[in-house]
Write a protein that holds these residues in place. Structure first.
Motif, PDB file in Angstrom:
ATOM      1  N   SER A  75       0.892  -1.173   0.088  1.00  0.00           N
ATOM      2  CA  SER A  75      -0.079   0.077   0.090  1.00  0.00           C
ATOM      3  C   SER A  75       0.778   1.271   0.032  1.00  0.00           C
ATOM      4  N   GLN A  76       2.087   1.131   0.172  1.00  0.00           N
ATOM      5  CA  GLN A  76       2.904   2.342   0.225  1.00  0.00           C
ATOM      6  C   GLN A  76       4.400   1.898   0.283  1.00  0.00           C
ATOM      7  N   ASP A  77       5.461   2.643   0.176  1.00  0.00           N
ATOM      8  CA  ASP A  77       6.840   2.349  -0.063  1.00  0.00           C
ATOM      9  C   ASP A  77       7.576   2.934   0.911  1.00  0.00           C
ATOM     10  N   LYS A  78       7.396   3.488   1.963  1.00  0.00           N
ATOM     11  CA  LYS A  78       8.156   4.135   3.100  1.00  0.00           C
ATOM     12  C   LYS A  78       8.359   2.973   4.285  1.00  0.00           C
ATOM     13  N   GLU A 346       1.532   3.563  11.860  1.00  0.00           N
ATOM     14  CA  GLU A 346       0.943   3.558  10.439  1.00  0.00           C
ATOM     15  C   GLU A 346       0.648   2.473  10.062  1.00  0.00           C
TER      16      GLU A 346
END
Length: 457
Positions: A75-78, A346
């Motif tokens: 869902s994200q890349d961080k 998160e």
């Protein structure tokens, strides 16, 4: 507090708790507000921030947990979450013990509900409330009767994860064959005794079986509005003594013993798997089990009979009560840098989203912790396939949250559960009366609570 002193406190508390942690698988004052660990000592790492999630979900549930992590990573890349299975709850706790007071270990850890007091007393965690407040995150989206267990002094210490309640499972075909209404499960102790007697006398099966499981006693107390320990179940102040030998507790064991003595129920010992097997093969008509066992029980019946579900029974004259959530929650470890804790938060927020909660619930049998998950099509479809789960949902939602139904909080809960199981055995084996057995159990639990409290101080 200096690191050396803090580490000593960790070890002292852990040694009291860890000896109690061989279980049959459920607010004190704070000396100091827990704060997120300070960062700045470690250099910034390149690439996604790594979050390590230790859990105890074995079997098929391991893949479900891993899929949740995969979903978040996609869902994200961080941030990259690594979910690591650590064995049973007890094995996980033993491994966690070795990391406390160090800079090692997981970012977030799953811990069973009866370990809550220990986790708080260890001073090794950052309360979820800190992140909720800082982020202005809407905690009202959580199921109140689930979040209530992990809320002490108005503060949510951990995020609920896998959550269940006990329900009455019954064989509708055996009910019908014995002349009982299969659409009406017994609601009281007295009704269950009558139904169990009738089924046993029909000669087709034994009326009931309850595994000797301390969790059931805790639930049957709460369902009468009774508490397991003093000081508001350990929530208005640290518990100092057990009240398991209350009038309500004696009623539970007196009823249970009468069922066995009259052969309306049998005694198969402590293993819940033995109780489930007897039910699935049609040897017994009624059992108490976790809502998380529902799919397995329906599947294992193999279409041989229809599985029904009913609310947890209580005495006809019992006070208003309800069920206590079981299972485990997620705890943020405070020996991790600030940025890692924020990254972990998160991930935790992602887990609470309706879509992920629907996936989790349907694939594990645990309750979704987020109200809006019930609006997801996946949940609606699952309820059509397993309508028995509606009983569990209704029972949870009809429970009024109070100190009895929030559940007890004490540092020696695993051992207390074992002591109660020993008391049940003494009663069913005619070694002690219900009152004598529970008086002895309450005395022993009280002694262990007081030893634990001294160690924490």
């Amino acid at each position: 507090m200096a690191k050396k002193g803090l580490a000593s406190l960790f070890m002292a508390v852990i040694m009291v708790f860890i000896t109690a942690c061989s279980v049959n698988m459920g607010e004190g004052t704070e000396s100091k507000k827990a704060e997120p660990a300070k960062s700045g000592t470690a250099p910034a790492a390149s690439g996604p921030k790594k979050v390590v999630f230790w859990h105890a979900m074995g079997g098929a549930n391991t893949k479900v947990v891993e899929q949740l992590a995969t979903n978040f990573n996609a869902s994200q890349d961080k941030i990259k979450v690594e979910a690591v299975y650590q064995g049973s709850y007890d094995e996980l706790l033993s491994k966690l013990k070795a990391t406390m007071g160090t800079s090692e270990g997981p970012s977030v850890v799953q811990m069973y509900e009866i370990g809550s007091r220990f986790m708080i007393d260890s001073k090794a965690i950052t309360p979820m409330q800190n992140f909720i407040d800082a982020d202005k995150w809407d905690a009202s989206q959580l199921e109140p009767n689930i979040a209530g267990y992990y809320t002490l002094g108005g503060k949510l210490y951990s995020m609920p994860f896998n959550t269940s309640n006990p329900v009455l499972y019954y064989n509708k075909d055996l009910f019908k064959a014995a002349g009982l209404d299969p659409a009406k499960p017994p609601k009281t102790f007295e009704e269950l005794k009558t139904a169990a007697d009738t089924i046993t006398k029909s000669g087709k099966a034994t009326g009931a079986n309850f595994a000797i499981y301390g969790w059931f006693v805790e639930q049957l107390l709460a369902n009468q509005g009774a508490e397991f320990v003093n000081n508001g179940n350990g929530r208005t102040a640290a518990a100092t003594e057990s009240t398991v030998n209350s009038e309500e507790g004696v009623k539970v064991l007196t009823w249970w013993k009468d069922l066995v003595d009259t052969k309306a129920a049998n005694n198969l010992g402590r293993k819940t798997d033995d109780s489930k097997k007897a039910f699935s093969t049609g040897q017994v008509a009624m059992i108490l089990e976790s809502t998380a066992a529902l799919k397995g029980l329906v599947d294992s019946s193999g279409g041989k009979f229809e599985v029904g579900t009913g609310f947890l029974p209580k005495p006809a004259d019992g006070k208003e009560g309800g069920v206590v959530v079981g299972g485990a929650s997620l705890w943020m470890m405070n020996n991790r840098p600030d940025d890692e804790q924020k990254a972990t938060w998160e991930f935790i927020k992602f887990l609470t989203t309706p879509k992920e909660q629907a996936y989790w619930s349907v694939n594990t049998g645990y309750f979704p912790i987020t109200k809006k998950a019930y609006d997801e099509e996946l949940i609606k479809t699952n309820l059509k396939q397993f309508p028995q789960f509606q009983t569990a949902i209704d029972q949870l939602h009809q429970t009024k949250l109070n100190t009895a139904t929030q559940g007890a909080v004490m540092g020696v809960f695993p051992e207390a559960r074992q002591i109660v199981e020993g008391a049940i055995e003494e009663v069913l084996n005619n070694k002690k009366s219900p009152k004598e057995a529970l008086d002895a159990a309450a005395k022993e639990i009280t002694s262990k609570i007081q030893t634990y409290n001294k160690t924490v101080k």
